[in-house]
Design a protein around this motif. Sequence first.
Motif, PDB file in Angstrom:
ATOM      1  N   VAL A 108      46.176  49.351  32.182  1.00 51.04           N
ATOM      2  CA  VAL A 108      46.166  49.045  30.747  1.00 51.04           C
ATOM      3  C   VAL A 108      47.338  49.743  30.062  1.00 51.04           C
ATOM      4  N   GLU A 109      47.573  50.986  30.448  1.00 52.14           N
ATOM      5  CA  GLU A 109      48.668  51.770  29.875  1.00 52.14           C
ATOM      6  C   GLU A 109      50.026  51.097  30.137  1.00 52.14           C
ATOM      7  N   LEU A 110      50.238  50.707  31.384  1.00 58.40           N
ATOM      8  CA  LEU A 110      51.514  50.081  31.747  1.00 58.40           C
ATOM      9  C   LEU A 110      51.692  48.724  31.071  1.00 58.40           C
ATOM     10  N   PHE A 111      50.620  47.958  31.010  1.00 59.62           N
ATOM     11  CA  PHE A 111      50.673  46.646  30.356  1.00 59.62           C
ATOM     12  C   PHE A 111      51.072  46.807  28.885  1.00 59.62           C
ATOM     13  N   ASP A 112      50.392  47.713  28.188  1.00 53.75           N
ATOM     14  CA  ASP A 112      50.700  47.959  26.774  1.00 53.75           C
ATOM     15  C   ASP A 112      52.119  48.480  26.610  1.00 53.75           C
ATOM     16  N   PHE A 113      52.512  49.370  27.519  1.00 55.68           N
ATOM     17  CA  PHE A 113      53.838  49.968  27.437  1.00 55.68           C
ATOM     18  C   PHE A 113      54.942  48.909  27.574  1.00 55.68           C
ATOM     19  N   LEU A 114      54.814  48.059  28.581  1.00 50.82           N
ATOM     20  CA  LEU A 114      55.823  47.012  28.791  1.00 50.82           C
ATOM     21  C   LEU A 114      55.960  46.136  27.548  1.00 50.82           C
ATOM     22  N   ARG A 115      54.841  45.795  26.963  1.00 53.50           N
ATOM     23  CA  ARG A 115      54.897  44.940  25.775  1.00 53.50           C
ATOM     24  C   ARG A 115      55.429  45.705  24.561  1.00 53.50           C
ATOM     25  N   ASP A 116      55.088  46.986  24.471  1.00 52.35           N
ATOM     26  CA  ASP A 116      55.591  47.806  23.356  1.00 52.35           C
ATOM     27  C   ASP A 116      57.111  47.916  23.369  1.00 52.35           C
ATOM     28  N   VAL A 117      57.697  48.000  24.566  1.00 52.83           N
ATOM     29  CA  VAL A 117      59.154  48.105  24.619  1.00 52.83           C
ATOM     30  C   VAL A 117      59.814  46.718  24.600  1.00 52.83           C
ATOM     31  N   GLY A 118      59.001  45.692  24.381  1.00 55.02           N
ATOM     32  CA  GLY A 118      59.539  44.356  24.154  1.00 55.02           C
ATOM     33  C   GLY A 118      59.898  43.582  25.405  1.00 55.02           C
ATOM     34  N   ILE A 119      59.292  43.937  26.535  1.00 59.51           N
ATOM     35  CA  ILE A 119      59.581  43.234  27.781  1.00 59.51           C
ATOM     36  C   ILE A 119      58.486  42.187  28.036  1.00 59.51           C
ATOM     37  N   PRO A 120      58.867  40.910  28.158  1.00 62.05           N
ATOM     38  CA  PRO A 120      57.875  39.890  28.497  1.00 62.05           C
ATOM     39  C   PRO A 120      57.180  40.281  29.808  1.00 62.05           C
ATOM     40  N   THR A 121      55.864  40.259  29.791  1.00 65.11           N
ATOM     41  CA  THR A 121      55.110  40.842  30.898  1.00 65.11           C
ATOM     42  C   THR A 121      54.246  39.808  31.598  1.00 65.11           C
ATOM     43  N   VAL A 122      54.274  39.854  32.931  1.00 62.78           N
ATOM     44  CA  VAL A 122      53.396  39.014  33.746  1.00 62.78           C
ATOM     45  C   VAL A 122      52.514  39.932  34.585  1.00 62.78           C
ATOM     46  N   VAL A 123      51.215  39.668  34.596  1.00 63.82           N
ATOM     47  CA  VAL A 123      50.304  40.417  35.450  1.00 63.82           C
ATOM     48  C   VAL A 123      50.047  39.574  36.697  1.00 63.82           C
ATOM     49  N   ALA A 124      50.558  40.021  37.838  1.00 59.58           N
ATOM     50  CA  ALA A 124      50.288  39.336  39.099  1.00 59.58           C
ATOM     51  C   ALA A 124      48.960  39.860  39.631  1.00 59.58           C
ATOM     52  N   VAL A 125      47.928  39.042  39.531  1.00 60.25           N
ATOM     53  CA  VAL A 125      46.602  39.443  40.010  1.00 60.25           C
ATOM     54  C   VAL A 125      46.532  39.074  41.489  1.00 60.25           C
ATOM     55  N   ASN A 126      46.792  40.059  42.335  1.00 56.82           N
ATOM     56  CA  ASN A 126      46.925  39.803  43.774  1.00 56.82           C
ATOM     57  C   ASN A 126      45.575  39.910  44.500  1.00 56.82           C
TER      58      ASN A 126
ATOM     59  N   GLY B 274      42.949  43.250  26.682  1.00 57.41           N
ATOM     60  CA  GLY B 274      42.987  42.906  25.263  1.00 57.41           C
ATOM     61  C   GLY B 274      43.401  41.469  24.985  1.00 57.41           C
ATOM     62  N   LEU B 275      43.304  40.615  26.007  1.00 56.01           N
ATOM     63  CA  LEU B 275      43.623  39.200  25.829  1.00 56.01           C
ATOM     64  C   LEU B 275      42.312  38.412  25.757  1.00 56.01           C
ATOM     65  N   PRO B 276      42.100  37.644  24.683  1.00 58.85           N
ATOM     66  CA  PRO B 276      40.860  36.891  24.590  1.00 58.85           C
ATOM     67  C   PRO B 276      40.695  35.862  25.724  1.00 58.85           C
ATOM     68  N   SER B 277      39.470  35.646  26.172  1.00 52.19           N
ATOM     69  CA  SER B 277      39.169  34.612  27.168  1.00 52.19           C
ATOM     70  C   SER B 277      39.330  33.245  26.513  1.00 52.19           C
ATOM     71  N   PRO B 278      39.452  32.165  27.251  1.00 55.13           N
ATOM     72  CA  PRO B 278      39.525  32.138  28.698  1.00 55.13           C
ATOM     73  C   PRO B 278      40.943  32.418  29.224  1.00 55.13           C
ATOM     74  N   TRP B 279      41.010  32.849  30.461  1.00 55.64           N
ATOM     75  CA  TRP B 279      42.290  33.265  31.049  1.00 55.64           C
ATOM     76  C   TRP B 279      43.286  32.115  31.123  1.00 55.64           C
ATOM     77  N   GLN B 280      42.756  30.887  31.195  1.00 56.56           N
ATOM     78  CA  GLN B 280      43.650  29.727  31.377  1.00 56.56           C
ATOM     79  C   GLN B 280      44.668  29.580  30.249  1.00 56.56           C
ATOM     80  N   GLN B 281      44.368  30.164  29.082  1.00 57.95           N
ATOM     81  CA  GLN B 281      45.342  30.052  27.992  1.00 57.95           C
ATOM     82  C   GLN B 281      46.480  31.070  28.128  1.00 57.95           C
ATOM     83  N   TRP B 282      46.418  31.915  29.154  1.00 59.17           N
ATOM     84  CA  TRP B 282      47.423  32.973  29.346  1.00 59.17           C
ATOM     85  C   TRP B 282      48.214  32.782  30.628  1.00 59.17           C
ATOM     86  N   GLN B 283      48.463  31.545  31.022  1.00 55.50           N
ATOM     87  CA  GLN B 283      49.085  31.336  32.335  1.00 55.50           C
ATOM     88  C   GLN B 283      50.538  31.801  32.407  1.00 55.50           C
ATOM     89  N   ASP B 284      51.146  32.095  31.251  1.00 60.32           N
ATOM     90  CA  ASP B 284      52.471  32.729  31.279  1.00 60.32           C
ATOM     91  C   ASP B 284      52.356  34.233  31.506  1.00 60.32           C
TER      92      ASP B 284
END
Length: 194
Positions: A114-132, A152-162
Amino acid sequence: GAEIVFCGRSNVGKSTLLRELTGHDFQTGQKPGVTRSPGHYDWNPEDFVLTDLPGFGFMSGVPDEDRERIKTDVVQYIETHAEKILVGVLVIDGKSAVDIIDRHTERGDIPHDVELFDFLRDVGIPTVVAVNKMDKVDDRDERLNAICERLGLPSPWQQWQDTIAPVSAKRGSIGPLTDAIGSHLHEQKRDDLL
Ligand code: GDP
């Protein structure tokens, strides 16, 4: 040159994923906690550099202070290179991420992912979570929704495919990740032209 960074807890399958993406023989199952300098590899189809940042988080036999230092180094690398980083990929283990996040939250800690995800977005880097390791997950949609919720992304996940890319590096099933990365790269190219 333009750079795509890969970060994540140790043992999430980051090396396997990078090998699948690049064809380079990454050292998988590497001795954990050994700080490496970031590895840089060419990604042919798109002409970008992929940067493999050291895995952080729990590693058996590695002292707390070393683990902390590795994470600090990762954060610092990203901060320093933020201008050149086109996409940040946070690799997580789809099978265990929710449990680990909840355990940290219950203890009153901020979970690394969660920390890294928020951090990447805070510094303005488009972020992809690879759920392996999705090959180990039975309740796919439920699990992906739970991961979204924790980030912190509302469901459903399908709307977040980027942003949310379910993959199985071991099976070579990484299409959702290359699609998600591609969508950010094309978005930026378009922005540059406008
Ligand atoms: P890293 O520490 O994040 O670089 O992780 P590795 O790439 O070394 O992988 C850690 C372990 O997870 C190895 O045993 C891999 O074979 C395994 N692994 C990696 N990707 C997958 C996957 O998609 N599915 C499953 N089931 N195992 C995987």
